[in-house]
Scaffold this motif. Structure first.
Motif, PDB file in Angstrom:
ATOM      1  N   PRO A 191       0.839  -1.211   0.000  1.00  0.00           N
ATOM      2  CA  PRO A 191       0.000   0.000   0.000  1.00  0.00           C
ATOM      3  C   PRO A 191       0.868   1.252   0.000  1.00  0.00           C
ATOM      4  CG  PRO A 191      -0.800  -1.592   1.603  1.00  0.00           C
ATOM      5  CD  PRO A 191       0.518  -2.116   1.118  1.00  0.00           C
ATOM      6  N   GLY A 192       0.487   2.221  -0.824  1.00  0.00           N
ATOM      7  CA  GLY A 192       1.245   3.453  -0.917  1.00  0.00           C
ATOM      8  C   GLY A 192       2.341   3.438  -1.962  1.00  0.00           C
ATOM      9  N   PHE A 193       2.545   2.297  -2.591  1.00  0.00           N
ATOM     10  CA  PHE A 193       3.581   2.198  -3.628  1.00  0.00           C
ATOM     11  C   PHE A 193       3.067   2.811  -4.922  1.00  0.00           C
ATOM     12  CE2 PHE A 193       5.337   0.051  -7.339  1.00  0.00           C
ATOM     13  CZ  PHE A 193       6.697   0.125  -7.102  1.00  0.00           C
ATOM     14  N   GLY A 194       3.944   3.515  -5.640  1.00  0.00           N
ATOM     15  CA  GLY A 194       3.591   3.971  -6.976  1.00  0.00           C
ATOM     16  C   GLY A 194       3.582   5.478  -7.138  1.00  0.00           C
ATOM     17  N   PHE A 195       3.069   5.908  -8.310  1.00  0.00           N
ATOM     18  CA  PHE A 195       3.115   7.302  -8.707  1.00  0.00           C
ATOM     19  C   PHE A 195       1.771   7.728  -9.282  1.00  0.00           C
ATOM     20  CE2 PHE A 195       7.270   5.320  -9.480  1.00  0.00           C
ATOM     21  CZ  PHE A 195       8.104   6.121  -8.705  1.00  0.00           C
ATOM     22  N   SER A 196       1.706   9.012  -9.643  1.00  0.00           N
ATOM     23  CA  SER A 196       0.531   9.544 -10.325  1.00  0.00           C
ATOM     24  C   SER A 196       0.485   9.017 -11.750  1.00  0.00           C
ATOM     25  CB  SER A 196       0.567  11.071 -10.334  1.00  0.00           C
ATOM     26  OG  SER A 196       1.657  11.526 -11.138  1.00  0.00           O
ATOM     27  N   ILE A 197      -0.660   9.216 -12.426  1.00  0.00           N
ATOM     28  CA  ILE A 197      -0.843   8.682 -13.772  1.00  0.00           C
ATOM     29  C   ILE A 197       0.132   9.321 -14.767  1.00  0.00           C
ATOM     30  CG2 ILE A 197      -2.630  10.348 -14.429  1.00  0.00           C
ATOM     31  CD1 ILE A 197      -2.514   6.593 -15.328  1.00  0.00           C
ATOM     32  N   GLY A 198       0.537  10.578 -14.523  1.00  0.00           N
ATOM     33  CA  GLY A 198       1.502  11.221 -15.403  1.00  0.00           C
ATOM     34  C   GLY A 198       2.840  10.499 -15.402  1.00  0.00           C
ATOM     35  N   TRP A 199       3.307  10.108 -14.234  1.00  0.00           N
ATOM     36  CA  TRP A 199       4.549   9.362 -14.136  1.00  0.00           C
ATOM     37  C   TRP A 199       4.426   7.975 -14.761  1.00  0.00           C
ATOM     38  CZ3 TRP A 199       9.275  10.904 -13.409  1.00  0.00           C
ATOM     39  CH2 TRP A 199       9.508  12.107 -12.753  1.00  0.00           C
ATOM     40  N   VAL A 200       3.241   7.406 -14.704  1.00  0.00           N
ATOM     41  CA  VAL A 200       3.019   6.104 -15.338  1.00  0.00           C
ATOM     42  C   VAL A 200       3.320   6.191 -16.828  1.00  0.00           C
ATOM     43  CG1 VAL A 200       1.246   4.430 -16.008  1.00  0.00           C
ATOM     44  CG2 VAL A 200       1.353   5.261 -13.646  1.00  0.00           C
ATOM     45  N   TYR A 201       2.878   7.272 -17.476  1.00  0.00           N
ATOM     46  CA  TYR A 201       3.131   7.426 -18.907  1.00  0.00           C
ATOM     47  C   TYR A 201       4.624   7.613 -19.190  1.00  0.00           C
ATOM     48  CZ  TYR A 201      -1.648   7.442 -20.639  1.00  0.00           C
ATOM     49  OH  TYR A 201      -2.901   7.059 -21.010  1.00  0.00           O
ATOM     50  N   ILE A 202       5.311   8.327 -18.319  1.00  0.00           N
ATOM     51  CA  ILE A 202       6.750   8.519 -18.507  1.00  0.00           C
ATOM     52  C   ILE A 202       7.491   7.182 -18.387  1.00  0.00           C
ATOM     53  CG2 ILE A 202       8.812   9.585 -17.509  1.00  0.00           C
ATOM     54  CD1 ILE A 202       7.031  11.975 -16.745  1.00  0.00           C
ATOM     55  N   ILE A 203       7.120   6.393 -17.389  1.00  0.00           N
ATOM     56  CA  ILE A 203       7.744   5.078 -17.209  1.00  0.00           C
ATOM     57  C   ILE A 203       7.438   4.178 -18.398  1.00  0.00           C
ATOM     58  CG2 ILE A 203       7.774   2.995 -15.762  1.00  0.00           C
ATOM     59  CD1 ILE A 203       7.093   4.865 -13.380  1.00  0.00           C
ATOM     60  N   TRP A 204       6.201   4.233 -18.887  1.00  0.00           N
ATOM     61  CA  TRP A 204       5.809   3.423 -20.058  1.00  0.00           C
ATOM     62  C   TRP A 204       6.673   3.766 -21.267  1.00  0.00           C
ATOM     63  CZ3 TRP A 204       2.971   5.882 -24.241  1.00  0.00           C
ATOM     64  CH2 TRP A 204       2.685   5.004 -25.296  1.00  0.00           C
ATOM     65  N   LEU A 205       6.856   5.040 -21.534  1.00  0.00           N
ATOM     66  CA  LEU A 205       7.686   5.446 -22.676  1.00  0.00           C
ATOM     67  C   LEU A 205       9.117   4.950 -22.506  1.00  0.00           C
ATOM     68  CD1 LEU A 205       6.430   9.097 -23.318  1.00  0.00           C
ATOM     69  CD2 LEU A 205       6.184   7.134 -24.839  1.00  0.00           C
ATOM     70  N   ALA A 206       9.635   5.035 -21.296  1.00  0.00           N
ATOM     71  CA  ALA A 206      11.001   4.566 -21.054  1.00  0.00           C
ATOM     72  C   ALA A 206      11.108   3.063 -21.295  1.00  0.00           C
ATOM     73  CB  ALA A 206      11.417   4.905 -19.616  1.00  0.00           C
ATOM     74  N   ILE A 207      10.080   2.324 -20.915  1.00  0.00           N
ATOM     75  CA  ILE A 207      10.091   0.867 -21.075  1.00  0.00           C
ATOM     76  C   ILE A 207      10.093   0.483 -22.556  1.00  0.00           C
ATOM     77  CG2 ILE A 207       8.674  -1.210 -20.788  1.00  0.00           C
ATOM     78  CD1 ILE A 207       7.897  -0.060 -18.013  1.00  0.00           C
ATOM     79  N   ILE A 208       9.180   1.058 -23.332  1.00  0.00           N
ATOM     80  CA  ILE A 208       9.086   0.641 -24.735  1.00  0.00           C
ATOM     81  C   ILE A 208      10.305   1.095 -25.530  1.00  0.00           C
ATOM     82  CG2 ILE A 208       6.580   0.534 -24.688  1.00  0.00           C
ATOM     83  CD1 ILE A 208       6.482   3.172 -26.202  1.00  0.00           C
TER      84      ILE A 208
END
Length: 396
Positions: A354-371
């Motif tokens: 619980p409490g792990f993670g980021f806002s949805i904006g950071w999710v998109y940044i991480i996604w771009l870095a992954i692909i």
């Protein structure tokens, strides 16, 4: 033996479409592990979602049905280089291999639990079982295979009305093969199975894809194939729109008026994936067919970028899960969590307290870095497959 485009070269529209959906798919998997609170929330629940969160999840609805449909289409193309007996054997063996991959390799990536206290039956499981079924059915005439696929897609929603004794053998089999929607089965006190993909509705999509593979025979001129794909796309969209508009048969979750226009649209588009309803299948496959029709002669850097991922979907799929989970372990410690918090009670996924993670904006940044980080490994493996002929490459 029937001649097909695949005997000479890969069909680039298939690789482009598959590449697009593979990249979109990673958005949702990144969200599931990195968006704060994602483990306990449903982004399609209109009572507590936002438009950005809803459409972040909704856009990925197009991935699994397109992937399964293209698996069937690719199976037909593979059959142009094999006898019926060879194709049947290949599909059955590859299907069994994919089932093993889901249980042993993908499950480990999802949970990071080497004790395998939880198994997840997802899209690779559905494709594997569907390939085994297709391998048994390819002896039938092609129109019959396509008709079986259509009957399954159109008719399986009726089974949602069938009531069986809870936890009976019949009830368990019905859920696994037809109606599972995140169903949990207990193997014993410490081992569970998440049945997310009810097999047979997805098999219908694969059988339909196999029938559509015949459009890639040499007798079809590209312009004629394009017209047929566009007509089929329009028909499927009309089925979706017409039935959805009147809340008729085809989806267990009717749409309803909401607090404003954007939420009205979200309700209208919020069709059921688990199991894939007729309206869900119609909408997603309609878009898939349209993209296939419009990208057959696409060229340029962007098309080539998508083709890299689309030419090695299995390699990318497994690799991206392990990269996501490696990053969750890194972020876990960077955010200050302790080793005592690696496992969370009643949560089979390690490193997601619980409490792990980021806002949805950071999710998109991480996604771009992954692909982007996976582009060069996928390009290398794509080139390797083109220049090598080992038998095991057809299973990856």
């Amino acid at each position: 033996m029937t001649t097909s485009l695949s005997t000479k070269q890969r069909v680039q529209s298939i690789d482009i479409l598959r590449g697009v959906i593979m990249l979109i798919m990673a958005i949702d998997h990144t969200r599931e592990y990195f968006h704060i609170g994602a483990i306990n929330s449903d982004p399609t629940n209109l009572a507590n979602t936002t438009p950005l969160l809803f459409f972040t999840r909704w856009i990925t609805h197009f991935c699994a049905p397109t992937f399964v449909f293209l698996s069937g289409l690719s199976a037909y193309l593979a059959g142009t280089r094999r006898t019926k007996k060879e194709l049947s054997g290949f599909l059955i063996k590859r299907g069994l291999w994919l089932i093993f991959v889901e249980l042993a390799i993908v499950t480990l990536a999802l949970t990071l639990n080497p004790l395998y206290n939880a198994f997840a039956l997802q899209v690779i499981w559905a494709i594997g079982v569907s390939m085994v079924i297709l391998g048994l059915l390819i002896w039938l005439p092609l129109p019959v295979i396509g008709a079986i696929g259509l009957i399954i897609i159109v008719g399986h929603d009726w089974l949602n009305t069938v009531k069986l004794a809870p936890n009976s053998t019949e009830d368990v089999l019905m859920k696994i093969f037809f109606t599972a929607r995140g169903t949990v089965f207990f193997l014993d006190k410490t081992h569970i199975v998440f049945a997310l993909y009810a097999v047979i509705p997805w098999t219908g999509m694969m059988l339909l894809g196999y029938a559509f593979g015949s459009l890639y025979q040499a007798k079809y001129k590209p312009v004629n194939r394009k017209v047929l794909l566009i007509y089929a796309s329009a028909l499927l969209f009309l089925v979706f729109f017409g039935l959805r508009l009147v809340n008729a048969y085809g989806d267990p979750a009717p749409w309803s008026a909401q607090k404003n226009g954007i939420f009205n649209l979200m309700s209208f588009l919020n069709v059921s994936k688990y199991p894939p309803s007729l309206l869900y299948s119609s909408l997603t496959l309609s878009v898939a067919l349209l993209v296939l029709a419009l990208t057959e002669k696409s060229a340029g850097k962007l098309a080539n970028f998508f083709k890299v991922f689309g030419s090695v979907p299995f390699f990318y799929y497994v690799l991206h899960f392990y990269l996501i989970r490696l990053l969750t372990m890194v972020v876990f410690f960077l955010q200050g969590f302790k080793t005592s918090q690696i496992a969370t009670p009643n949560n089979p996924f390690l490193f997601t307290p619980p409490g792990f993670g980021f806002s949805i904006g950071w999710v998109y940044i991480i996604w771009l870095a992954i692909i982007l980080s996976l582009y060069y490994p996928c390009r290398w493996f794509s080139n390797y497959k083109k220049t090598h002929k080992q038998w095991w490459l057809s299973y990856l």
